[in-house]
Design a protein around this motif. Sequence first.
Motif, PDB file in Angstrom:
ATOM      1  N   VAL A   4       0.806  -1.177   0.150  1.00 26.20           N
ATOM      2  CA  VAL A   4       0.048  -0.097   0.097  1.00 26.20           C
ATOM      3  C   VAL A   4       0.771   1.303   0.091  1.00 26.20           C
ATOM      4  O   VAL A   4       1.624   1.276   0.823  1.00 26.20           O
ATOM      5  CB  VAL A   4      -0.930   0.015   1.200  1.00 26.20           C
ATOM      6  CG1 VAL A   4      -1.734   1.548   1.352  1.00 26.20           C
ATOM      7  CG2 VAL A   4      -1.776  -1.232   1.186  1.00 26.20           C
ATOM      8  N   GLU A   5       0.573   2.184  -0.844  1.00 25.51           N
ATOM      9  CA  GLU A   5       1.495   3.267  -1.043  1.00 25.51           C
ATOM     10  C   GLU A   5       0.912   4.389  -0.104  1.00 25.51           C
ATOM     11  O   GLU A   5      -0.146   4.711  -0.205  1.00 25.51           O
ATOM     12  CB  GLU A   5       1.417   3.798  -2.348  1.00 25.51           C
ATOM     13  CG  GLU A   5       2.379   3.040  -3.543  1.00 25.51           C
ATOM     14  CD  GLU A   5       2.626   3.663  -4.722  1.00 25.51           C
ATOM     15  OE1 GLU A   5       2.792   4.763  -4.646  1.00 25.51           O
ATOM     16  OE2 GLU A   5       2.582   2.825  -5.501  1.00 25.51           O
ATOM     17  N   LEU A   6       1.473   4.930   0.729  1.00 24.64           N
ATOM     18  CA  LEU A   6       1.196   6.097   1.805  1.00 24.64           C
ATOM     19  C   LEU A   6       1.655   7.394   0.818  1.00 24.64           C
ATOM     20  O   LEU A   6       2.194   7.541   0.006  1.00 24.64           O
ATOM     21  CB  LEU A   6       2.022   6.004   3.071  1.00 24.64           C
ATOM     22  CG  LEU A   6       1.862   4.720   3.764  1.00 24.64           C
ATOM     23  CD1 LEU A   6       2.852   4.852   4.859  1.00 24.64           C
ATOM     24  CD2 LEU A   6       0.539   4.784   4.270  1.00 24.64           C
ATOM     25  N   PRO A   7       0.657   8.405   1.202  1.00 25.97           N
ATOM     26  CA  PRO A   7       0.784   9.776   0.411  1.00 25.97           C
ATOM     27  C   PRO A   7       2.177  10.301   1.047  1.00 25.97           C
ATOM     28  O   PRO A   7       2.872  10.007   2.100  1.00 25.97           O
ATOM     29  CB  PRO A   7      -0.173  10.624   0.950  1.00 25.97           C
ATOM     30  CG  PRO A   7      -0.784   9.720   2.217  1.00 25.97           C
ATOM     31  CD  PRO A   7      -0.290   8.481   2.123  1.00 25.97           C
TER      32      PRO A   7
ATOM     33  N   ALA B 229       4.675  21.791   3.259  1.00 29.51           N
ATOM     34  CA  ALA B 229       3.315  22.749   3.122  1.00 29.51           C
ATOM     35  C   ALA B 229       2.074  22.087   3.265  1.00 29.51           C
ATOM     36  O   ALA B 229       1.195  22.509   4.017  1.00 29.51           O
ATOM     37  CB  ALA B 229       3.371  23.595   2.263  1.00 29.51           C
ATOM     38  N   GLU B 230       2.129  20.642   2.571  1.00 33.01           N
ATOM     39  CA  GLU B 230       0.610  20.081   2.587  1.00 33.01           C
ATOM     40  C   GLU B 230       0.644  19.141   4.080  1.00 33.01           C
ATOM     41  O   GLU B 230      -0.444  18.955   4.357  1.00 33.01           O
ATOM     42  CB  GLU B 230       0.758  18.860   1.404  1.00 33.01           C
ATOM     43  CG  GLU B 230       0.474  19.740   0.195  1.00 33.01           C
ATOM     44  CD  GLU B 230       0.609  18.633  -1.058  1.00 33.01           C
ATOM     45  OE1 GLU B 230       0.214  18.896  -2.163  1.00 33.01           O
ATOM     46  OE2 GLU B 230       1.584  17.756  -0.621  1.00 33.01           O
TER      47      GLU B 230
ATOM     48  N   HIS C 101       0.546  21.443  13.227  1.00 32.30           N
ATOM     49  CA  HIS C 101      -0.418  20.182  13.222  1.00 32.30           C
ATOM     50  C   HIS C 101      -0.014  19.263  12.098  1.00 32.30           C
ATOM     51  O   HIS C 101       0.181  19.844  11.066  1.00 32.30           O
ATOM     52  CB  HIS C 101      -1.805  20.427  12.918  1.00 32.30           C
ATOM     53  CG  HIS C 101      -2.931  19.217  13.033  1.00 32.30           C
ATOM     54  ND1 HIS C 101      -3.453  18.863  11.611  1.00 32.30           N
ATOM     55  CD2 HIS C 101      -3.210  18.588  13.882  1.00 32.30           C
ATOM     56  CE1 HIS C 101      -4.084  17.861  12.162  1.00 32.30           C
ATOM     57  NE2 HIS C 101      -3.960  17.510  13.519  1.00 32.30           N
ATOM     58  N   ASP C 102       0.373  17.983  12.209  1.00 29.51           N
ATOM     59  CA  ASP C 102       0.737  17.094  11.239  1.00 29.51           C
ATOM     60  C   ASP C 102      -0.502  16.504  10.782  1.00 29.51           C
ATOM     61  O   ASP C 102      -1.069  15.668  11.350  1.00 29.51           O
ATOM     62  CB  ASP C 102       1.574  16.004  11.893  1.00 29.51           C
ATOM     63  CG  ASP C 102       2.313  15.009  10.799  1.00 29.51           C
ATOM     64  OD1 ASP C 102       1.638  14.685   9.797  1.00 29.51           O
ATOM     65  OD2 ASP C 102       3.062  14.131  11.231  1.00 29.51           O
ATOM     66  N   VAL C 103      -0.962  16.712   9.469  1.00 29.23           N
ATOM     67  CA  VAL C 103      -2.127  16.187   8.934  1.00 29.23           C
ATOM     68  C   VAL C 103      -2.156  14.814   8.560  1.00 29.23           C
ATOM     69  O   VAL C 103      -3.103  14.094   8.589  1.00 29.23           O
ATOM     70  CB  VAL C 103      -2.692  17.166   7.688  1.00 29.23           C
ATOM     71  CG1 VAL C 103      -3.099  18.718   8.232  1.00 29.23           C
ATOM     72  CG2 VAL C 103      -1.662  17.116   6.815  1.00 29.23           C
TER      73      VAL C 103
ATOM     74  N   ASP D 223      12.471  21.925   3.078  1.00 25.02           N
ATOM     75  CA  ASP D 223      11.655  22.254   2.367  1.00 25.02           C
ATOM     76  C   ASP D 223      12.098  23.194   1.339  1.00 25.02           C
ATOM     77  O   ASP D 223      13.367  23.732   1.174  1.00 25.02           O
ATOM     78  CB  ASP D 223      10.332  23.013   3.169  1.00 25.02           C
ATOM     79  CG  ASP D 223      10.777  24.467   3.626  1.00 25.02           C
ATOM     80  OD1 ASP D 223      12.070  24.883   3.644  1.00 25.02           O
ATOM     81  OD2 ASP D 223       9.861  25.099   4.621  1.00 25.02           O
ATOM     82  N   ALA D 224      11.322  23.610   0.338  1.00 23.59           N
ATOM     83  CA  ALA D 224      11.778  24.514  -0.832  1.00 23.59           C
ATOM     84  C   ALA D 224      12.172  25.717  -0.629  1.00 23.59           C
ATOM     85  O   ALA D 224      12.976  26.450  -0.977  1.00 23.59           O
ATOM     86  CB  ALA D 224      10.627  24.593  -1.860  1.00 23.59           C
TER      87      ALA D 224
END
Length: 92
Positions: A13-16, A21-22, A42-44, A90-91
């Motif tokens: 199963v592939e996780l996102p 930022a997401e 918050h870690d979504v 991050d970028a």
Amino acid sequence: MTLGELAVPPATVELPTPSFAERYQLGAELAQGGLAIIRAAHDVVLDRRVAVKQLRDRDPGLTARFLREARLTSRLIHPGIVPIYDLGLDAE
């Protein structure tokens, strides 16, 4: 809920893999030092409160120091040391 419903999904199963930022919704500044700023977040993906430490500047020497410190700290387990669960750049 059955035991089967609580089972860990198969490795296929592939996780996102969201971008910084997401994944993290940044909140208020909690602290700052010479190297970085610490913010509430918050870690979504895991749906939990976390703290995010962000570098003030993108100096290559400071970035290397920051990454080295995080990697070393992540190996430590002690009640007085904040655990590290994620590391990346991050970028910005």
